[in-house]
Scaffold this motif. Structure first.
Motif, mmCIF file in Angstrom:
data_model
loop_
_atom_site.group_PDB
_atom_site.id
_atom_site.type_symbol
_atom_site.label_atom_id
_atom_site.label_comp_id
_atom_site.label_asym_id
_atom_site.label_seq_id
_atom_site.Cartn_x
_atom_site.Cartn_y
_atom_site.Cartn_z
ATOM 1 N N LEU A 260 -4.891 6.971 -2.174
ATOM 2 C CA LEU A 260 -5.688 5.868 -1.627
ATOM 3 C C LEU A 260 -4.784 4.723 -1.156
ATOM 4 N N ALA A 261 -3.677 4.488 -1.871
ATOM 5 C CA ALA A 261 -2.703 3.497 -1.406
ATOM 6 C C ALA A 261 -2.090 3.928 -0.081
ATOM 7 N N ALA A 262 -1.839 5.232 0.059
ATOM 8 C CA ALA A 262 -1.331 5.753 1.327
ATOM 9 C C ALA A 262 -2.342 5.531 2.448
ATOM 10 N N LEU A 263 -3.622 5.770 2.152
ATOM 11 C CA LEU A 263 -4.678 5.540 3.135
ATOM 12 C C LEU A 263 -4.719 4.072 3.546
ATOM 13 N N ALA A 264 -4.631 3.169 2.566
ATOM 14 C CA ALA A 264 -4.622 1.740 2.881
ATOM 15 C C ALA A 264 -3.385 1.375 3.691
ATOM 16 N N GLY A 265 -2.234 1.958 3.350
ATOM 17 C CA GLY A 265 -1.000 1.648 4.059
ATOM 18 C C GLY A 265 -1.041 2.049 5.517
ATOM 19 N N ILE A 266 -1.486 3.270 5.810
ATOM 20 C CA ILE A 266 -1.513 3.734 7.194
ATOM 21 C C ILE A 266 -2.575 2.982 7.994
ATOM 22 N N SER A 267 -3.684 2.613 7.337
ATOM 23 C CA SER A 267 -4.747 1.886 8.030
ATOM 24 C C SER A 267 -4.319 0.455 8.355
ATOM 25 N N HIS B 184 5.182 3.986 7.186
ATOM 26 C CA HIS B 184 6.043 5.042 6.670
ATOM 27 C C HIS B 184 6.251 4.931 5.159
ATOM 28 N N GLY B 185 6.625 3.733 4.680
ATOM 29 C CA GLY B 185 6.938 3.586 3.267
ATOM 30 C C GLY B 185 5.734 3.793 2.365
ATOM 31 N N THR B 186 4.683 2.996 2.555
ATOM 32 C CA THR B 186 3.500 3.099 1.698
ATOM 33 C C THR B 186 2.741 4.390 1.939
ATOM 34 N N TYR B 187 2.605 4.764 3.208
ATOM 35 C CA TYR B 187 1.840 5.974 3.548
ATOM 36 C C TYR B 187 2.504 7.227 2.989
ATOM 37 N N LEU B 188 3.746 7.482 3.392
ATOM 38 C CA LEU B 188 4.414 8.693 2.938
ATOM 39 C C LEU B 188 4.706 8.644 1.438
ATOM 40 N N GLY B 189 5.095 7.458 0.948
ATOM 41 C CA GLY B 189 5.337 7.340 -0.483
ATOM 42 C C GLY B 189 4.098 7.671 -1.294
ATOM 43 N N GLY B 190 2.941 7.164 -0.862
ATOM 44 C CA GLY B 190 1.692 7.442 -1.569
ATOM 45 C C GLY B 190 1.289 8.899 -1.509
ATOM 46 N N VAL B 191 1.416 9.510 -0.319
ATOM 47 C CA VAL B 191 1.056 10.927 -0.167
ATOM 48 C C VAL B 191 1.961 11.815 -1.019
ATOM 49 N N PHE B 192 3.265 11.597 -0.914
ATOM 50 C CA PHE B 192 4.200 12.442 -1.650
ATOM 51 C C PHE B 192 4.031 12.257 -3.160
ATOM 52 N N TYR B 193 3.812 11.018 -3.604
ATOM 53 C CA TYR B 193 3.660 10.779 -5.038
ATOM 54 C C TYR B 193 2.361 11.398 -5.545
ATOM 55 N N GLY B 194 1.289 11.314 -4.744
ATOM 56 C CA GLY B 194 0.027 11.928 -5.145
ATOM 57 C C GLY B 194 0.142 13.441 -5.273
ATOM 58 N N ILE B 195 0.808 14.081 -4.311
ATOM 59 C CA ILE B 195 1.003 15.531 -4.380
ATOM 60 C C ILE B 195 1.936 15.876 -5.535
ATOM 61 N N TYR B 196 2.939 15.045 -5.769
ATOM 62 C CA TYR B 196 3.857 15.238 -6.896
ATOM 63 C C TYR B 196 3.104 15.215 -8.227
ATOM 64 N N PRO C 216 -8.847 6.728 10.414
ATOM 65 C CA PRO C 216 -9.587 6.105 11.529
ATOM 66 C C PRO C 216 -10.846 5.377 11.084
ATOM 67 N N LEU C 217 -11.500 5.890 10.040
ATOM 68 C CA LEU C 217 -12.716 5.226 9.554
ATOM 69 C C LEU C 217 -12.386 3.871 8.934
ATOM 70 N N LEU C 218 -11.376 3.848 8.071
ATOM 71 C CA LEU C 218 -10.998 2.591 7.425
ATOM 72 C C LEU C 218 -10.446 1.601 8.436
ATOM 73 N N THR C 219 -9.663 2.097 9.391
ATOM 74 C CA THR C 219 -9.123 1.224 10.427
ATOM 75 C C THR C 219 -10.237 0.600 11.250
ATOM 76 N N ALA C 220 -11.215 1.419 11.632
ATOM 77 C CA ALA C 220 -12.335 0.900 12.418
ATOM 78 C C ALA C 220 -13.129 -0.135 11.628
#
Length: 309
Positions: free
Chosen positions: A171-178, A86-98, A114-118
């Motif tokens: 990309l930080a959000a992607l790493a966080g959720i993965s 939640h913190g890194t994922y949403l924070g990264g997405v919202f900051y990137g869109i901001y 899913p690709l990075l997680t796999a």
């Protein structure tokens, strides 16, 4: 048609639509960020969202007498997963869109989760990838390359409208959720869904609150648009979507939900085109399709990913 048959048919159609409804709701999170960020800075926006979510979710947990995680160690693991998911994922997405990244592109980048997680599951969880999953990973990377390259096709700068900061944030959000998905799968398998979500939101809220305190002015323009957007994100995304997910898991539909997550980027792109006139050229649309096919190959074979907001 008898009343009982009609009722049964309506119920069946409703249950069949639940996974699709869940994914449609999920995709509006990126649109909500786009609507709300002109009126509040990203960390402040998310902190207020989590506080209001907890104010509604905690009474639900108490009234339903849902059990809490057993042991301080599990609480700590759930807190760490909340910081990532939640913190890194949403924070990264919202900051990137901001910072100017289009909502559709942000959705596509984090949709590669899913690709990075796999790819990380092998060394971290000792899970082996099949040949089809490796093909999916390759297609995912090819697809995102085509999407980014489509901007150059039009003669635009690769970062037209946003800078490297926005890209690094997403990309930080992607790493966080993965990483959060892998961490939760490794250490939080016995987590009760709703009470665990409360712990995760508390941890993420503390992180984002600290970010707002250190790096933002914490000013909010309480316009009708912002209030409605905040209400949607709290009630529909943070509460209703989780309750719907809980119902789907109870009915054994979790795998179906996971397989439908690849629809989030195109649905978000369609909404962003309709609401904000965000457009992708033909090459970009083709790249999105290639990336989605890659995610489908990984998810259907691996079944080792899941997403949270």
């Amino acid at each position: 048609m008898s009343k009982s048959v009609a009722t049964h048919t309506a119920t069946s159609l409703g249950l069949a639509a639940m996974p699709v409804v869940f994914v449609l709701l999920w995709s509006t999170g990126f649109i909500g960020a786009k609507f709300g960020l002109p009126y509040a800075e990203p960390f402040t926006f998310l902190f207020v969202r989590f506080v209001l979510t907890l104010a509604l979710l905690l009474p639900i947990v108490l009234l339903m007498r849902i059990s809490w995680p057993q042991g301080a160690k599990l609480w700590a693991h759930i807190g760490v997963s909340g910081l990532l998911v939640h913190g890194t994922y949403l924070g990264g997405v919202f900051y990137g869109i901001y910072l100017g990244m289009p909502a559709g592109l942000a959705s596509l980048l984090v949709g590669l989760q899913p690709l990075l997680t796999a790819a990380c599951a092998g060394p971290l969880l000792n899970e082996r990838l099949t040949s089809r999953q490796w093909l999916g990973l390759g297609l995912g990377l090819l697809g995102i390359t085509l999407v980014l390259g489509s901007k150059l096709e039009l003669g635009e700068s690769l970062f037209q409208g946003f800078g490297m900061g926005a890209l690094f944030s997403v990309l930080a959000a992607l790493a966080g959720i993965s990483l959060g998905t892998l961490y939760q799968k490794r250490f939080c398998t016995t987590m009760p869904l709703l009470s665990g979500a409360v712990i995760q939101y508390v941890a993420a809220g503390l992180l984002l609150g600290l970010g707002a305190l250190l790096f933002e002015t914490r000013q909010i323009d309480w316009t009708p648009t912002f209030i409605l957007t905040l209400g949607w994100l709290v009630l529909i995304l943070s509460i209703a979507a989780i309750l719907l997910l809980m119902a789907l898991i109870k009915r054994g539909e979790a795998s179906r939900v996971a397989s439908l997550f690849y629809l989030v980027p195109p649905v978000t792109a369609l909404q962003a085109w309709w609401l904000f006139d965000e457009r992708l050229p033909l090459l970009g649309l083709g790249g999105m399709a290639v990336a989605i096919i890659g995610v489908v190959l990984v998810v259907h074979k691996g079944k080792n990913t899941s997403s949270r907001r």
